[in-house]
Design an enzyme around this catalytic site. Sequence first.
Site, PDB file in Angstrom:
ATOM      1  N   SER A  49      28.885 -18.591  -1.819  1.00 38.18           N
ATOM      2  CA  SER A  49      29.700 -19.001  -0.679  1.00 38.18           C
ATOM      3  C   SER A  49      28.791 -19.443   0.465  1.00 38.18           C
ATOM      4  O   SER A  49      27.977 -20.345   0.291  1.00 38.18           O
ATOM      5  CB  SER A  49      30.630 -17.854  -0.278  1.00 38.18           C
ATOM      6  N   ASP A 100      38.368 -21.099  -8.545  1.00 35.47           N
ATOM      7  CA  ASP A 100      37.954 -21.040  -7.145  1.00 35.47           C
ATOM      8  C   ASP A 100      38.510 -22.256  -6.406  1.00 35.47           C
ATOM      9  O   ASP A 100      38.081 -23.380  -6.646  1.00 35.47           O
ATOM     10  CB  ASP A 100      36.424 -21.016  -7.066  1.00 35.47           C
ATOM     11  N   HIS A 102      37.605 -17.319  -5.939  1.00 35.14           N
ATOM     12  CA  HIS A 102      36.298 -17.430  -5.291  1.00 35.14           C
ATOM     13  C   HIS A 102      35.483 -16.145  -5.414  1.00 35.14           C
ATOM     14  O   HIS A 102      34.267 -16.181  -5.578  1.00 35.14           O
ATOM     15  CB  HIS A 102      36.510 -17.780  -3.822  1.00 35.14           C
TER      16      HIS A 102
END
Length: 378
Positions: A152, A318, A351
């Site tokens: 991320s 995701d 995610h």
Amino acid sequence: MPDTTRVSPSDVKQVTLPSPLPLDCGEELETVRIAYETWGDLNEDKSNAILVCHALTGDQFAGSPNVVTGRPAWWPRMIGPGKPIDSNRFHVIATNVLGGCMGTTGPASPGPDGKPWGTRFPVITIGDMVRAQRAFVEALGIDSLFSVMGGSMGGMQALEWAVQAPEQVFTAVPIATAARHSAQNIAFYEVGRQAIMADQDWCDGHYLAEGRRPGRGLAIARMAAHITYVSESALKRKFDRGLQDRDRASFSFDADFQVESYLRYQGHSFVDRFDANSYLYVTRAMDYFDMAARHDGRLADAFKGTPVRFCLFSFTSDWHYPPQASREITRALAAAGAEVSYLEIESDKGHDAFLLEEPVYEDALAGFLSANADLRGI
């Protein structure tokens, strides 16, 4: 030697950078402290260091429990003896980012007048975070890193490292990330920021000086963001339309559904461990991240001539940073002539899959690190 201290009473390890830190906004921070943790030993020629970069709400406690909050490590499956990031072989370092709230200089830190910076703190970027990390690594006496990795926002930092200091990075592992923040992600984070700033206890960002905390706004911000971290299938599998501790609907605005109760818990527990202004500053840094914009829209030019060896990972479910974003980076790296591999992992966990049990992903990361460690003679 760097000024290395432990801050009482939380026992957080810190290094004070030896020089002021210039920022992309044109300002400069005179004094910057970086909070960090390490696992495993640095070898004699200092060639086995791995920097693990955390996501938005993470911290330096990637491989061991947080001594401040008591929370468990956030990447325990990955870091440790015999694990994919093997602390028997590598010296693993994790820092709290610039602007964070777990010991690194940020808006909750004392400003030049001794009062908390609050919103007087300069607006920062991912580039600033990496410049601070580079100065920190240099202060530790490490000239180059075997790998920089993260998921991320941590993946953004890994990409930024590879562009800012390609000669100091042997491998980079950007996971579940993107080379630019999308309009959708900017929109979600703006909702969170507005929730914080609308809280009457925000006090224009100077709530610490007033002895107050915008807990309600921060909880809502966390709830909105958390929705983007999970997939619809994961929510359906875990909650579906199940009721929370009741047999029938209450016909009120209580948390009738399990998913409502879950989000409220996520929001309220977040308030106990994160600073509201840090949330504003770090999400804004992510919004400003756009690697191609610095090169007239050509992402490949950002990596032109890079010696860094890349391995990218994405997860099929995701939608926060979808596989298309990693494929775009992979194509740009290939166009730049970089050594790059990419693996798209089949997962229904959304995610957050990069933090959870995914054996194919774990084995592939372990293999990439091991093969390149052999190549480097580690």
